[in-house]
Design a protein around this motif. Sequence first.
Motif, PDB file in Angstrom:
ATOM      1  N   ASN A 191       0.813  -1.226   0.000  1.00 48.49           N
ATOM      2  CA  ASN A 191       0.000   0.000   0.000  1.00 48.49           C
ATOM      3  C   ASN A 191       0.842   1.269   0.000  1.00 48.49           C
ATOM      4  N   CYS A 192       2.163   1.102  -0.048  1.00 45.50           N
ATOM      5  CA  CYS A 192       3.043   2.270   0.078  1.00 45.50           C
ATOM      6  C   CYS A 192       3.237   2.944  -1.282  1.00 45.50           C
ATOM      7  N   PRO A 193       3.086   4.274  -1.322  1.00 53.33           N
ATOM      8  CA  PRO A 193       3.240   4.989  -2.591  1.00 53.33           C
ATOM      9  C   PRO A 193       4.691   5.350  -2.928  1.00 53.33           C
ATOM     10  N   CYS A 194       5.667   4.929  -2.124  1.00 53.92           N
ATOM     11  CA  CYS A 194       7.051   5.318  -2.412  1.00 53.92           C
ATOM     12  C   CYS A 194       7.513   4.663  -3.718  1.00 53.92           C
ATOM     13  N   PRO A 195       8.535   5.240  -4.377  1.00 54.60           N
ATOM     14  CA  PRO A 195       8.975   4.692  -5.666  1.00 54.60           C
ATOM     15  C   PRO A 195       9.408   3.224  -5.570  1.00 54.60           C
ATOM     16  N   THR A 196      10.001   2.850  -4.449  1.00 52.98           N
ATOM     17  CA  THR A 196      10.497   1.477  -4.291  1.00 52.98           C
ATOM     18  C   THR A 196       9.340   0.479  -4.309  1.00 52.98           C
ATOM     19  N   CYS A 197       8.320   0.745  -3.505  1.00 52.99           N
ATOM     20  CA  CYS A 197       7.174  -0.165  -3.440  1.00 52.99           C
ATOM     21  C   CYS A 197       6.308  -0.043  -4.693  1.00 52.99           C
ATOM     22  N   ALA A 198       6.124   1.192  -5.169  1.00 48.13           N
ATOM     23  CA  ALA A 198       5.263   1.391  -6.344  1.00 48.13           C
ATOM     24  C   ALA A 198       5.833   0.674  -7.572  1.00 48.13           C
ATOM     25  N   GLN A 229      14.303   5.878   0.622  1.00 48.59           N
ATOM     26  CA  GLN A 229      13.104   6.531   0.070  1.00 48.59           C
ATOM     27  C   GLN A 229      11.848   5.974   0.730  1.00 48.59           C
ATOM     28  N   HIS A 230      11.819   4.649   0.876  1.00 48.30           N
ATOM     29  CA  HIS A 230      10.653   4.037   1.511  1.00 48.30           C
ATOM     30  C   HIS A 230      10.468   4.554   2.947  1.00 48.30           C
ATOM     31  N   ASN A 231      11.562   4.610   3.703  1.00 47.39           N
ATOM     32  CA  ASN A 231      11.438   5.019   5.117  1.00 47.39           C
ATOM     33  C   ASN A 231      11.018   6.475   5.271  1.00 47.39           C
TER      34      ASN A 231
HETATM   35 ZN   LIG Z   1       7.545   1.973   0.162  1.00 44.57          ZN
END
Ligand SMILES: [Zn+2]
Length: 382
Positions: A274-281, A305-307
């Motif tokens: 559910n994370c919108p960060c570039p890594t997860c997205a 970036q995620h953190n």
């Molecule tokens: Zn993330």
Amino acid sequence: MLPTFMPVATQAAIKGLTAHQVEALGVSLILNNTYHLNLRPGIQVLKEAGGAHEFQGWRHNLLTDSGGFQLVSLNKFTKITEEGALFASPFTSEPTMLTPEESISIQHAIGSDIMMQLDDVGPRVGEAMWRTIRWLDRCIEFHEKSGKRHQNLFAIVQGGIDHELRDQCLEEMIKRKDRVAGYAIGGLSGGEEKDIFWRVIKQCAEKLPEDRPRYSMGIGFAEDLLVCVALGVDMADCVFPTRTARFGVALTFQGPLNLRLSKHAEDMRPVDENCPCPTCADGTSRAMLHHIITIETAGAHAVTQHNIVFQARVMGGAREAIIGGTFPAYLKRFFASYFGDAGYPEWCVNALRSVGVDLLADKPDVQVIPGDGAKWEYSDTT
Ligand SMILES: [Zn+2]
């Protein structure tokens, strides 16, 4: 946009990220360290660049500390006198004095949007507290004469863990309300017990004026942030989320994940779907991050970036919940998800109960952990 969390860019850069990348994460306020910028690149270079915003290509807000804390913690020969902090230059060993006026002058050259007063962080708490008030007056006077009124000066409430000294400091600093833009709560996060920590935060936040932002310095664990916000804090900063990222720990609403552990080696899920960060997205898997985290800098960048986005989501969620009148429910949801079976830290339960939020009300079976709370899998690396 309060409450807000500020990532720390000690050397005018958040480790591993460009200013453009930080901006793309939705961050609008970062912290630079005055002590480090004054040593390198130095004020002359910053002036030539047109200030630290221009120098680092940062178009948003910038907060600087006074330089005093780092000076004391990094130079063992620092001597505090009434005039200022005397230290040996780390480059030339020449005796150098950082006065309250000099600290503000450096922060003027940096051009930060929020500047901190020079405070005395010496071990004699009472003496240091009264000197901090006298130094605040010198900072105010110097700043008001400078014509740089677009830069905002914050006072730093001192007084250690002594209730009476805190009260005296609060009283004096509140008298100067019309001449300061906000207040920081200093003299904490030095390893005091959490049960003492939250009581000092509450004492300060309750007394400080409603129409001035309150900044709790050096606070970074998600549970610390949320407790501080519940007690009335608006701003916080910490190196923790970005530092722990470089050790391979990704922060999630289900608690921290140590990606170095081999249990992630075949896990194809992103850190948080559910994370919108570039890594997860982008769908980067835990397995991939586990594979590169200690050998490729790209791994550290991805988790950093995620953190940063995680911290922003914790604080953004709090902000929305406060506006919507659902903050107690938000806190309960967060603790249930983040701590789950690990148990709730007792100090969080006590602190939130003091402001009318009972985390245990509909959770009779939850374990309450005395002391400073749960030990996560990151504990040996940060
Ligand atoms: Zn993330």
